[in-house]
Every structure is written in structure tokens, then in C-alpha cells.
Design an enzyme around this catalytic site. Structure first.
Site, PDB file in Angstrom:
ATOM      1  N   TRP A  47     -12.221  11.965   8.563  1.00 22.58           N
ATOM      2  CA  TRP A  47     -10.797  11.672   8.719  1.00 22.58           C
ATOM      3  C   TRP A  47     -10.491  10.350   8.038  1.00 22.58           C
ATOM      4  O   TRP A  47     -11.294   9.432   8.076  1.00 22.58           O
ATOM      5  CB  TRP A  47     -10.404  11.567  10.205  1.00 22.58           C
ATOM      6  CG  TRP A  47      -8.948  11.198  10.298  1.00 22.58           C
ATOM      7  CD1 TRP A  47      -7.873  12.004  10.039  1.00 22.58           C
ATOM      8  CD2 TRP A  47      -8.405   9.914  10.614  1.00 22.58           C
ATOM      9  NE1 TRP A  47      -6.706  11.302  10.180  1.00 22.58           N
ATOM     10  CE2 TRP A  47      -7.002  10.006  10.522  1.00 22.58           C
ATOM     11  CE3 TRP A  47      -8.979   8.680  10.950  1.00 22.58           C
ATOM     12  CZ2 TRP A  47      -6.150   8.923  10.770  1.00 22.58           C
ATOM     13  CZ3 TRP A  47      -8.143   7.592  11.197  1.00 22.58           C
ATOM     14  CH2 TRP A  47      -6.729   7.724  11.109  1.00 22.58           C
ATOM     15  N   GLU A  94      -4.482  -7.321   5.055  1.00 21.93           N
ATOM     16  CA  GLU A  94      -3.649  -6.187   5.461  1.00 21.93           C
ATOM     17  C   GLU A  94      -2.768  -6.603   6.637  1.00 21.93           C
ATOM     18  O   GLU A  94      -3.221  -7.311   7.536  1.00 21.93           O
ATOM     19  CB  GLU A  94      -4.540  -5.007   5.869  1.00 21.93           C
ATOM     20  CG  GLU A  94      -3.767  -3.756   6.237  1.00 21.93           C
ATOM     21  CD  GLU A  94      -4.678  -2.582   6.604  1.00 21.93           C
ATOM     22  OE1 GLU A  94      -5.830  -2.825   7.031  1.00 21.93           O
ATOM     23  OE2 GLU A  94      -4.241  -1.432   6.457  1.00 21.93           O
ATOM     24  N   HIS A  96      -9.388   6.592   2.429  1.00 18.76           N
ATOM     25  CA  HIS A  96      -9.858   6.856   3.794  1.00 18.76           C
ATOM     26  C   HIS A  96     -11.090   7.767   3.831  1.00 18.76           C
ATOM     27  O   HIS A  96     -11.132   8.761   4.572  1.00 18.76           O
ATOM     28  CB  HIS A  96      -8.706   7.410   4.660  1.00 18.76           C
ATOM     29  CG  HIS A  96      -8.660   6.796   6.025  1.00 18.76           C
ATOM     30  ND1 HIS A  96      -9.128   7.429   7.144  1.00 18.76           N
ATOM     31  CD2 HIS A  96      -8.228   5.591   6.450  1.00 18.76           C
ATOM     32  CE1 HIS A  96      -8.975   6.649   8.197  1.00 18.76           C
ATOM     33  NE2 HIS A  96      -8.425   5.522   7.809  1.00 18.76           N
ATOM     34  N   ARG A 103     -13.713  -5.632   3.138  1.00 18.10           N
ATOM     35  CA  ARG A 103     -12.670  -5.473   4.154  1.00 18.10           C
ATOM     36  C   ARG A 103     -13.129  -5.685   5.594  1.00 18.10           C
ATOM     37  O   ARG A 103     -12.420  -5.352   6.543  1.00 18.10           O
ATOM     38  CB  ARG A 103     -12.031  -4.086   4.013  1.00 18.10           C
ATOM     39  CG  ARG A 103     -11.105  -4.062   2.818  1.00 18.10           C
ATOM     40  CD  ARG A 103     -10.374  -2.781   2.624  1.00 18.10           C
ATOM     41  NE  ARG A 103      -9.801  -2.174   3.797  1.00 18.10           N
ATOM     42  CZ  ARG A 103      -8.737  -2.618   4.452  1.00 18.10           C
ATOM     43  NH1 ARG A 103      -8.135  -3.713   4.059  1.00 18.10           N
ATOM     44  NH2 ARG A 103      -8.294  -1.972   5.505  1.00 18.10           N
ATOM     45  N   ARG A 149       0.851  -1.186   0.000  1.00 18.15           N
ATOM     46  CA  ARG A 149       0.000   0.000   0.000  1.00 18.15           C
ATOM     47  C   ARG A 149       0.887   1.237   0.000  1.00 18.15           C
ATOM     48  O   ARG A 149       1.864   1.284   0.756  1.00 18.15           O
ATOM     49  CB  ARG A 149      -0.884  -0.015   1.254  1.00 18.15           C
ATOM     50  CG  ARG A 149      -1.939   1.073   1.268  1.00 18.15           C
ATOM     51  CD  ARG A 149      -2.716   1.076   2.577  1.00 18.15           C
ATOM     52  NE  ARG A 149      -2.175   2.070   3.490  1.00 18.15           N
ATOM     53  CZ  ARG A 149      -2.836   2.586   4.526  1.00 18.15           C
ATOM     54  NH1 ARG A 149      -4.065   2.173   4.797  1.00 18.15           N
ATOM     55  NH2 ARG A 149      -2.280   3.481   5.304  1.00 18.15           N
ATOM     56  N   ASP A 152      -5.257   3.733  -0.012  1.00 17.64           N
ATOM     57  CA  ASP A 152      -6.399   3.970   0.878  1.00 17.64           C
ATOM     58  C   ASP A 152      -6.805   5.445   0.801  1.00 17.64           C
ATOM     59  O   ASP A 152      -6.025   6.328   1.165  1.00 17.64           O
ATOM     60  CB  ASP A 152      -6.002   3.608   2.316  1.00 17.64           C
ATOM     61  CG  ASP A 152      -7.199   3.535   3.257  1.00 17.64           C
ATOM     62  OD1 ASP A 152      -8.299   3.978   2.857  1.00 17.64           O
ATOM     63  OD2 ASP A 152      -7.032   3.026   4.385  1.00 17.64           O
ATOM     64  N   GLU A 181     -13.907  -1.675   6.184  1.00 14.38           N
ATOM     65  CA  GLU A 181     -13.208  -1.885   7.459  1.00 14.38           C
ATOM     66  C   GLU A 181     -14.017  -1.399   8.656  1.00 14.38           C
ATOM     67  O   GLU A 181     -13.805  -1.872   9.763  1.00 14.38           O
ATOM     68  CB  GLU A 181     -11.813  -1.247   7.439  1.00 14.38           C
ATOM     69  CG  GLU A 181     -11.805   0.263   7.339  1.00 14.38           C
ATOM     70  CD  GLU A 181     -10.385   0.838   7.263  1.00 14.38           C
ATOM     71  OE1 GLU A 181      -9.584   0.324   6.471  1.00 14.38           O
ATOM     72  OE2 GLU A 181     -10.101   1.794   7.997  1.00 14.38           O
ATOM     73  N   TYR A 222      -3.598  11.384   6.326  1.00 15.77           N
ATOM     74  CA  TYR A 222      -3.761   9.994   6.728  1.00 15.77           C
ATOM     75  C   TYR A 222      -2.694   9.107   6.080  1.00 15.77           C
ATOM     76  O   TYR A 222      -2.394   9.264   4.900  1.00 15.77           O
ATOM     77  CB  TYR A 222      -5.157   9.462   6.330  1.00 15.77           C
ATOM     78  CG  TYR A 222      -5.190   7.976   6.479  1.00 15.77           C
ATOM     79  CD1 TYR A 222      -5.297   7.411   7.747  1.00 15.77           C
ATOM     80  CD2 TYR A 222      -4.986   7.129   5.397  1.00 15.77           C
ATOM     81  CE1 TYR A 222      -5.220   6.051   7.920  1.00 15.77           C
ATOM     82  CE2 TYR A 222      -4.912   5.765   5.557  1.00 15.77           C
ATOM     83  CZ  TYR A 222      -5.034   5.233   6.824  1.00 15.77           C
ATOM     84  OH  TYR A 222      -4.939   3.886   6.997  1.00 15.77           O
ATOM     85  N   GLU A 276      -9.140   1.891  -1.923  1.00 13.56           N
ATOM     86  CA  GLU A 276      -9.881   1.545  -0.693  1.00 13.56           C
ATOM     87  C   GLU A 276     -10.682   2.726  -0.149  1.00 13.56           C
ATOM     88  O   GLU A 276     -10.194   3.860  -0.165  1.00 13.56           O
ATOM     89  CB  GLU A 276      -8.836   1.100   0.341  1.00 13.56           C
ATOM     90  CG  GLU A 276      -9.377   0.860   1.733  1.00 13.56           C
ATOM     91  CD  GLU A 276      -8.257   0.408   2.668  1.00 13.56           C
ATOM     92  OE1 GLU A 276      -7.260  -0.163   2.192  1.00 13.56           O
ATOM     93  OE2 GLU A 276      -8.382   0.636   3.882  1.00 13.56           O
TER      94      GLU A 276
END
Ligand code: EZ4
Ligand code: CO
Length: 402
Positions: free
Chosen positions: A402, A339, A212, A283, A147, A210, A262, A159, A236
Site C-alpha cells: 500500500w 514535508e 509509495h 526521509r 507534492r 510519492d 520514511e 494513495y 519518493e
């Protein structure tokens, strides 16, 4: 067999972890991860005050019935606190069953579908050059999937970029620290990052990224399209997924594979995403999606729609969650990638484990159960310390994801 005690252990060997230990009258015990980053003590109370009393005297082999009892029986369904608590019980019970059978957990889940579990590591840097160097370190360590996240010119922090390169820890302060975000700057910068990585390392390593949860669907569509020449393994969390339908728009515009989930807690959080084949990787993970019992249900459902697993494996998921996830990953026909953010040596010492890394893969080991234990005496030396994830604001001060 009967459950005689259910103990909740909080420890902070560098970061907070909540662990449930279920004891039985036959000297076999099981452990499960119950960590919910930044909201740890809510799960501690849920387990201690509301779940543990209901477990005493039950037969630990009744895993499905206990899952249904805790899920349906509470009347109040789903949510991260509830599902982390149920996950901890479920993981501990599978650990007990596998230990009682004297088998590694993957045997009870149907045996091995593959030799090892492919993992991805986190390369990150303050700028593109530093990120490229970090990708090189993971290539040298044998990683097949990496990643990549980079700092963005004009933004102080973002992030995925950490001070310590091997151990990324986003829960960095006693009260939430504040980050500033600009979608415009990010969208301009990110394709350059992946162009530079492909120029240096070619198309061999799988590359992941990612987002995020920071974009709108049309912005995510644009990013996905602009990354197509660099053939990502996945993009992601491109957008927050409360509206699962958002992914229809992204999907119509780009062939960059999509991963999400996630922070999902149940199969219903991903039903539309999976059924309409709007994503490629789900995820959800053991601790936040109701344990092995429920995660396996999600993965089986996903398998009929060609969606593969890509379980979350950040440092806030304890080694217990990782161990359980590896047994499931070894057995699931539609495993995709796992991950793997390394835990610190202090954490690894508190949680002795049978899993090991070699040349891009993790192996759960053959210890009976899920193969992860907790050193209670050592755990006591690391008391809980409040730690929160950062918050994000746009440049005009408005709150953002975030
Ligand atoms: O920010 O686990 O893909 N990994 C991630 C993580 C999450 C943390 C939040 O607790 O997005 O780094
Ligand atoms: Co993520």
C-alpha cells in the site's frame, strides 16, 4: 536533576497520537512523540511496561547515555516499536535540556544554518484537472514546493487522494479498507499529470511525487526517465527498500532525484543508500528513527555523501515530532526540505506550539525547548479509536504494497 515520572498520554483529536511526558524533580518537564500509525498501543505498552521503570531516578541531562542504554541495553535492537519508544524519550530529554538552558532547541544543536525551513504541501485530486487546481491553491499560499498526486483512470481509489483537501488522513477505518492497484495504469497516467502541471504553472514551483513503494526497480527506472522533462524535486519511495541495492538499478537509469526512508528506523537501514550515493534525500524522521540524537547521526553521515534531509511530516507524526524536526532542520547544514501536512484545528489545540508557517517556510520559534506542549485536560476528551491504514491488492486479488 532527576527524572521523577514518565507518563504516556494517548489522545485522538481527529486521529491517534501517543505522547511521552517526562517529569523531573526541578519542575522542568519534556515531551516526545511516540506515535506509530495503526500500531499505537504497542508503543504505549513498550514505554509504560518496559521503558518508564528504567528512567526513574536517572539524570535527564545524560541524553546520549540513556539513548545507548535503551538501544543496546534491550538486547533486541531496532524496529519501529522500539525506535519510536526510544525517540519519545530522546525528544523529551532534549526538550528538558533546552528548557533548563532557557534556549530554543536549535541553539543546542549548533544554532541556525538558515532563516527558515522550506516545506512542501500536498496537492491532490481525483483527476488531473482537480490536481492542477489544488496545486494552484498551494502556489497562492506561497509554497515553494508542492507534492502532486492524482487519482488514476480505472482505479477507484489510490494513495494520496483525499476527500478533505487540506487534511489528508490515510488511516481511515476501524479495520483496513481495501484498495486496488494497477502499475500499468499508474505508469501511463503519471507523466501526463506532471506535463499538465508544468504547462500550467511553469518550472518555478518545486514538484514532488510519492510512489509509495508500489513499483519494481525497473518500473521505477522507467517512471524516473519519463518524468525527467518535468524536472521533479524528487521521486519518493519508488520501491520498497528492504533491498537497498534496488536503488543501484534505478540510479543507473534516471537523473530524477530520489528520496526514501520514511519507514526506516536506523542509520543501518540507509547505510548503503547513502554511502553509495544512491539517493538524494533521506526521509527518516524524529519519531521513527530514534529521536533527535539518532536522526542527527543519520544526517551528519548523509552530509558527507551530499545527501540532504527530507523528513517525513505526515499528519500521523504529531506536532511534537514536527517541532523537534524543525529545530533540527534549522540547524542541519544538509537540510533539504520538510514535508508539511497540516494538522486539524482540534490537533493544534491539544498540542499548542511555537512553530508557524509563512510564505513557504516553517519557523520553529524561540520558546525554550522544542516549543510544543500538550494540553492534558483537553487530550483526555479525545479517547483512542482504533484506526488502520488501507491495504492494497492487484486487480487479480493478490496482496501488494500500500
Ligand atoms: O502514508 O504517514 O509521504 N507521506 C506518506 C504518508 C504515509 C503515512 C503512513 O502512516 O507517505 O502519507
Ligand atoms: Co511518503
Amino acid at each position: 536533576m532527576k527524572i521523577t515520572d514518565a507518563k504516556v498520554i494517548v489522545t485522538s483529536p481527529g486521529r491517534n497520537f501517543v505522547t511521552l511526558k517526562i517529569m523531573t524533580d526541578e519542575c522542568v518537564y519534556g515531551i516526545g512523540d511516540a506515535t506509530l500509525n495503526g500500531r499505537e498501543l504497542a508503543v504505549v505498552s513498550y514505554l509504560k511496561d518496559h521503558v518508564a521503570p528504567c528512567l526513574i531516578g536517572r539524570d535527564p541531562h545524560q541524553i546520549e547515555d540513556i539513548w545507548q542504554y535503551l538501544y543496546r541495553g534491550a538486547y533486541w535492537r531496532t524496529g519501529p516499536v522500539t525506535m519510536a519508544a526510544i525517540a519519545a524519550v530522546d525528544t523529551a530529554l532534549w526538550d528538558i535540556k533546552a528548557k533548563a538552558a532557557n534556549m530554543p532547541l536549535y541553539q543546542l544543536l549548533g544554532g541556525k544554518s538558515r532563516a527558515g525551513v522550506m516545506v512542501y504541501g500536498h496537492a491532490n485530486g481525483r483527476d488531473i484537472d482537480e490536481t492542477i487546481d489544488e496545486v494552484g491553491k498551494y502556489v497562492e499560499l506561497g509554497y515553494k514546493a508542492i507534492r502532486a498526486q492524482s487519482g488514476i483512470p480505472g482505479l477507484d481509489s489510490t494513495y494520496g487522494v483525499s476527500a478533505d483537501k487540506l487534511f489528508y488522513e490515510p488511516a481511515d477505518a476501524d479495520l483496513p479498507s481495501e484498495n486496488v492497484w494497477s502499475t500499468t495504469k499508474y505508469l501511463d497516467h503519471t507523466p501526463r499529470l506532471f506535463e499538465a502541471i508544468r504547462n500550467k504553472y511553469g518550472f518555478d514551483p518545486h514538484l514532488l511525487h510519492d510512489v509509495h513503494h508500489r513499483l519494481t526497480p525497473i518500473e521505477a527506472a522507467r517512471l524516473g526517465k519519463s518524468l525527467e522533462p518535468y524536472r521533479l524535486f524528487w521521486m519518493e519511495d519508488a520501491v520498497p527498500a528492504e533491498n537497498q541495492e534496488s536503488f543501484r538499478l534505478i540510479r543507473q537509469h534516471t537523473t530524477t532525484p530520489l528520496a526514501v526512508g520514511e519507514i526506516f528506523n536506523t542509520i543501518w537501514d540507509c547505510r548503503t543508500l547513502i554511502q553509495e550515493q544512491l539517493i538524494d534525500y533521506i526521509r527518516t524522521t524524529v519519531v521513527h528513527a530514534g529521536g533527535i540524537t539518532h536522526l542527527r547521526r543519520i544526517l551528519d553521515f548523509a552530509s558527507i555523501y551530499n545527501v540532504r534531509s527530507g523528513c517525513h511530516g505526515a499528519t500521523d507524526l504529531s506536532p511534537v515530532c514536527m517541532g523537534a524536526s524543525l529545530h533540527l532542520g534549522l540547524s542541519a547544514p544538509n537540510f533539504g526540505v520538510q514535508e508539511y501536512m497540516r494538522h486539524t484545528p482540534e490537533t493544534d489545540e491539544v498540542f499548542p506550539h511555537a512553530y508557524s508557517y509563512s510564505d513557504g517556510y516553517l519557523y520553529p520559534g524561540d520558546t525554550p525547548g522544542h516549543g510544543v506542549d500538550l494540553d492534558e485536560a483537553l487530550a483526555e476528551k479525545y479517547p483512542y479509536r482504533r484506526a488502520y491504514l488501507p491495504v492494497n491488492r492487484l486487480e487479480d486479488g493478490a496482496m501488494w504494497n500500500w
